[in-house]
Write a protein that holds these residues in place. Structure first.
Motif, mmCIF file in Angstrom:
data_model
loop_
_atom_site.group_PDB
_atom_site.id
_atom_site.type_symbol
_atom_site.label_atom_id
_atom_site.label_comp_id
_atom_site.label_asym_id
_atom_site.label_seq_id
_atom_site.Cartn_x
_atom_site.Cartn_y
_atom_site.Cartn_z
ATOM 1 N N GLY A 95 0.814 -1.217 0.000
ATOM 2 C CA GLY A 95 0.000 0.000 0.000
ATOM 3 C C GLY A 95 0.844 1.261 0.000
ATOM 4 N N MET A 96 1.924 1.270 0.803
ATOM 5 C CA MET A 96 2.806 2.429 0.837
ATOM 6 C C MET A 96 3.579 2.563 -0.467
ATOM 7 N N SER A 97 4.075 1.465 -0.994
ATOM 8 C CA SER A 97 4.906 1.511 -2.197
ATOM 9 C C SER A 97 4.124 1.928 -3.428
ATOM 10 N N SER A 98 2.819 1.663 -3.439
ATOM 11 C CA SER A 98 2.007 1.977 -4.619
ATOM 12 C C SER A 98 1.273 3.306 -4.494
ATOM 13 N N SER A 99 1.638 4.108 -3.501
ATOM 14 C CA SER A 99 0.990 5.414 -3.310
ATOM 15 C C SER A 99 1.291 6.338 -4.489
ATOM 16 N N TRP A 100 0.243 6.890 -5.107
ATOM 17 C CA TRP A 100 0.430 7.784 -6.242
ATOM 18 C C TRP A 100 1.145 9.062 -5.828
ATOM 19 N N THR A 101 0.844 9.546 -4.628
ATOM 20 C CA THR A 101 1.472 10.775 -4.143
ATOM 21 C C THR A 101 2.988 10.645 -4.115
ATOM 22 N N LEU A 102 3.464 9.425 -3.864
ATOM 23 C CA LEU A 102 4.898 9.195 -3.718
ATOM 24 C C LEU A 102 5.649 9.277 -5.045
ATOM 25 N N ALA A 148 5.992 11.686 -6.983
ATOM 26 C CA ALA A 148 6.722 12.954 -7.124
ATOM 27 C C ALA A 148 8.137 12.841 -6.566
ATOM 28 N N LEU A 149 8.332 11.942 -5.608
ATOM 29 C CA LEU A 149 9.624 11.853 -4.918
ATOM 30 C C LEU A 149 10.787 11.493 -5.852
ATOM 31 N N PRO A 150 10.736 10.358 -6.584
ATOM 32 C CA PRO A 150 11.884 10.032 -7.452
ATOM 33 C C PRO A 150 12.094 11.044 -8.569
ATOM 34 N N LEU A 151 11.011 11.695 -9.015
ATOM 35 C CA LEU A 151 11.147 12.673 -10.093
ATOM 36 C C LEU A 151 11.884 13.922 -9.627
ATOM 37 N N PHE A 152 11.531 14.438 -8.449
ATOM 38 C CA PHE A 152 12.245 15.609 -7.932
ATOM 39 C C PHE A 152 13.700 15.262 -7.602
ATOM 40 N N ILE A 153 13.932 14.045 -7.101
ATOM 41 C CA ILE A 153 15.309 13.621 -6.838
ATOM 42 C C ILE A 153 16.092 13.578 -8.144
ATOM 43 N N TRP A 154 15.467 13.055 -9.207
ATOM 44 C CA TRP A 154 16.137 12.970 -10.507
ATOM 45 C C TRP A 154 16.452 14.360 -11.053
ATOM 46 N N MET A 155 15.512 15.295 -10.882
ATOM 47 C CA MET A 155 15.751 16.665 -11.334
ATOM 48 C C MET A 155 16.998 17.242 -10.661
ATOM 49 N N GLY A 156 17.113 17.041 -9.352
ATOM 50 C CA GLY A 156 18.295 17.526 -8.636
ATOM 51 C C GLY A 156 19.573 16.838 -9.080
ATOM 52 N N ILE A 187 11.870 15.935 2.018
ATOM 53 C CA ILE A 187 11.347 15.593 3.339
ATOM 54 C C ILE A 187 9.902 16.063 3.519
ATOM 55 N N LEU A 188 9.500 17.145 2.827
ATOM 56 C CA LEU A 188 8.100 17.570 2.879
ATOM 57 C C LEU A 188 7.200 16.563 2.155
ATOM 58 N N ILE A 189 7.699 15.966 1.084
ATOM 59 C CA ILE A 189 6.935 14.915 0.407
ATOM 60 C C ILE A 189 6.734 13.737 1.355
ATOM 61 N N ILE A 190 7.805 13.344 2.031
ATOM 62 C CA ILE A 190 7.737 12.215 2.960
ATOM 63 C C ILE A 190 6.778 12.520 4.108
ATOM 64 N N ALA A 234 19.465 8.829 -8.775
ATOM 65 C CA ALA A 234 18.085 9.045 -8.339
ATOM 66 C C ALA A 234 17.430 7.728 -7.934
ATOM 67 N N THR A 235 17.723 6.658 -8.674
ATOM 68 C CA THR A 235 17.142 5.346 -8.355
ATOM 69 C C THR A 235 17.619 4.853 -6.994
ATOM 70 N N ARG A 236 18.915 4.996 -6.741
ATOM 71 C CA ARG A 236 19.454 4.556 -5.442
ATOM 72 C C ARG A 236 18.825 5.336 -4.289
ATOM 73 N N THR A 237 18.784 6.655 -4.429
ATOM 74 C CA THR A 237 18.235 7.491 -3.345
ATOM 75 C C THR A 237 16.761 7.220 -3.126
ATOM 76 N N ALA A 238 15.988 7.175 -4.217
ATOM 77 C CA ALA A 238 14.543 6.947 -4.102
ATOM 78 C C ALA A 238 14.241 5.564 -3.532
ATOM 79 N N SER A 239 15.019 4.561 -3.917
ATOM 80 C CA SER A 239 14.801 3.207 -3.395
ATOM 81 C C SER A 239 15.077 3.145 -1.902
ATOM 82 N N MET A 240 16.145 3.818 -1.471
ATOM 83 C CA MET A 240 16.477 3.850 -0.048
ATOM 84 C C MET A 240 15.343 4.502 0.746
#
Length: 434
Positions: free
Chosen positions: A54-61, A63-71, A160-163, A278-284
Motif C-alpha cells: 500500500g505504501m509503495s504503490s501510493s500515487w502521491t509518492l 513525485a519523490l523520485p522525479l524531484f530527486i532525478w531533477m536535482g 522531506i516535505l513529500i515524505i 536518483a534510483t538509489r536514493t529513491a529506493s532507499m
C-alpha cells in the motif's frame, strides 16, 4: 503492558538493530514484525505484505523520485559555476561580501534539488576554492555553507516535505507552498548574520570587492535566468493550480534535461549517472517509508500511540510546552539519525499528540522541517558536517563550531514560527481560497 514499557521495548529493539548495522528500512520492518508477533494476535506476514504494498504503490509518492532525478541532473550540470558567476556581481558590495553567495546560491539550488547534502556539495565545490583564494575566513566559509545548505530541506521542492505529507496524509502542494516564506525568512536570517559580521569585523574591510558595473550585473542575471525560470515554472505551476506536485516534478525533469543540454553538460554518461543516483536514493527512501508504515500499523495494533498520548495528556502540557519538548526531542534525536529517518521513525507516535493539541498539520510540517534542519549540523551525525569535512579537509570539531551560529539562527526561526504561525500558513490559505 503500559505505554512506557511498550515504547522502551520498541526503541530498545530498534536501536539494537541499528547498532548492529542493519539498514534503517529493514530495522523498522524487523521491529514491527517482532512487536506484532509478541504483543498482538494479528498475522504478521499478511499485515506486512498489505502495508508495504500500500505504501509503495501510493500515487502521491511518485513525485519523490522525479524531484530527486531533477536535482541529480542539475548536480551534474554547470549549475554551480553559473550560480557563482551570476551571483558574484550582485552580492559583492553587500557587507560580508561574497559570503552572501553561499547563502543565496544554496537558496536557489535548494529550490531545484530538495536535498541538503546535494545543495552543500553543489554550491561548495565552486565557492570554497574561490572564497579561499580571496582570503575569506575559513570559519565563515564553512559556517555559512553548513547553515544555508539546510535550506534544501525546506524550500520546495523538498524531499522531506513529500515524505511528511505522505506519512500524515496532507497535501504535498500545500506543504510546498507553505515552505516558501519560512525558507526566505531563514535565508534572510543567514544573510543578516553575514552582513552584521561584515560590519563589525575589523578585517572585513580588506575583503571588500570591487564594485560591479551595470553590465556585469545584467550579465550575472543572464547567467541565473534559466535556473530562476525553472524554479518559477515548477513552483508556480503548483501554486497556480495548473499542475499537481507529481506533474510539476515531470515538468522539472524535462526542464532540467533541457537546461543541461543547452549548457552542453548532458552526455550519455551524465544521464545514466543521474538516473542511477536518483534510483538509489529513491529506493532507499521508499524502503524506509515502507518500514515506517509497517511500524505505524504494528504500534497501532499494540495500542502504543493511544497509551502514550494518554500518558502525555496526563502531564497537561500547554501547546507551547509541547512544542518546546518536541524541539528538544528532535534536536537530541538529530544527533544520532538523519532528518528523513527522524521524521518517519517518530510520526506514528507524534502525529496523534499534535492533532489532539490542535496544531495545524501544515504548520507543524514546516516547524518539523526547520527543527530537523538543525540535525543536519549537529554532531555526530550531521550530514552537512560530513559533506563539508570531505570538501574542506577540516576536522569535525572545527566545522561544528563554525556552524554553531547558524544553529542559533535556526532556533530563532523556530521561535518566530511559533510566535507568528502565519509565516507558514498564509500562502496555503491563499491557495485554498483561490
Amino acid at each position: 503492558m503500559s505505554g512506557v514499557w511498550l515504547t522502551a521495548a520498541f526503541l530498545g529493539l530498534l536501536f539494537l538493530f541499528l547498532g548492529t548495522g542493519v539498514w534503517i528500512g529493514l530495522s523498522l520492518i524487523g521491529v514491527s514484525a517482532f512487536g506484532m508477533a509478541l504483543f498482538t494476535p494479528r498475522p504478521v506476514g499478511d499485515a506486512m505484505a498489505i502495508t508495504v504494498w500500500g505504501m509503495s504503490s501510493s500515487w502521491t509518492l511518485t513525485a519523490l523520485p522525479l524531484f530527486i532525478w531533477m536535482g541529480e541532473i542539475l548536480f551534474r550540470s554547470k549549475l554551480s559555476e553559473n550560480l557563482f558567476r551570476g551571483l558574484t556581481p550582485l552580492m559583492s558590495r553587500l557587507p560580508g561580501g561574497l559570503l552572501h553567495v553561499n547563502v543565496a546560491g544554496c537558496a536557489i539550488f535548494a529550490a531545484i534539488s530538495g536535498s541538503s547534502a546535494a545543495t552543500v556539495a553543489t554550491v561548495g565545490k565552486m565557492s570554497i576554492p574561490e572564497l579561499r583564494r580571496r582570503r575569506y575566513p575559513e570559519r565563515m566559509i564553512v559556517g555559512t555553507l553548513a547553515g544555508a545548505g539546510t535550506l534544501g530541506l525546506l524550500i520546495p521542492p523538498s524531499i522531506i516535505l513529500i515524505i511528511y505529507g505522505v506519512t500524515v496524509n496532507e497535501s504535498i502542494a500545500q506543504l510546498f507552498i507553505a515552505g516558501v516564506l519560512p525558507g526566505i525568512m531563514l535565508a534572510g536570517l543567514f544573510m543578516g548574520y553575514v552582513a552584521i559580521w561584515g560590519l563589525l569585523t575589523r578585517n572585513a574591510g580588506a575583503l571588500e570587492e570591487t564594485r560591479a558595473s551595470w553590465q556585469e550585473k545584467l550579465s550575472g542575471l543572464w547567467q541565473l535566468a534559466p535556473v530562476l525560470l525553472l524554479i518559477v515554472f515548477v513552483i508556480g505551476s503548483i501554486y497556480a493550480g495548473i499542475a499537481t506536485a507529481t506533474e510539476a516534478a515531470v515538468f522539472g525533469v524535462a526542464g532540467a534535461l533541457a537546461l543541461s543540454a543547452l549548457q552542453g553538460s548532458l552526455t550519455r554518461k551524465s544521464f545514466m549517472d543521474s538516473l542511477l543516483g536518483a534510483t538509489r536514493t529513491a529506493s532507499m527512501i521508499a524502503l524506509i517509508l515502507a518500514g515506517s508504515a509497517f511500524l505505524s500499523l504494528a504500534m497501532g495494533f499494540t495500542g502504543l500511540p493511544r497509551a502514550l498520548a494518554t500518558t502525555i495528556a496526563g502531564w497537561e502540557l500547554s501547546p507551547i510546552a509541547l512544542i518546546v519538548a518536541l524541539t528538544v526531542f528532535y534536536i537530541v534525536l538529530g544527533c544520532f539519525l538523519d532528518g528523513i529517518s527522524a521524521v518517519v521513525l517518530t510520526m506514528a507516535v507524534i502525529e496523534p499528540l499534535v492533532r489532539s493539541s490542535g496544531f495545524d498539520m501544515i504548520w507543524f510540517g514546516i516547524y518539523l522541517v526547520v527543527v530537523v534542519e538543525m540535525a543536519q549540523i549537529t554532531p555526530p551525525v550531521g550530514f552537512n558536517l560530513f559533506v563539508l569535512q570531505g570538501m574542506t579537509g577540516r576536522d569535525m570539531a572545527f566545522i561544528a563550531r563554525a556552524a554553531a551560529p547558524m544553529f542559533v539562527l535556526m532556533v530563532l526561526a523556530v521561535a518566530l514560527l511559533v510566535a507568528f504561525p502565519d509565516i507558514a500558513t498564509f500562502l496555503p490559505r491563499q491557495m485554498m481560497g483561490r
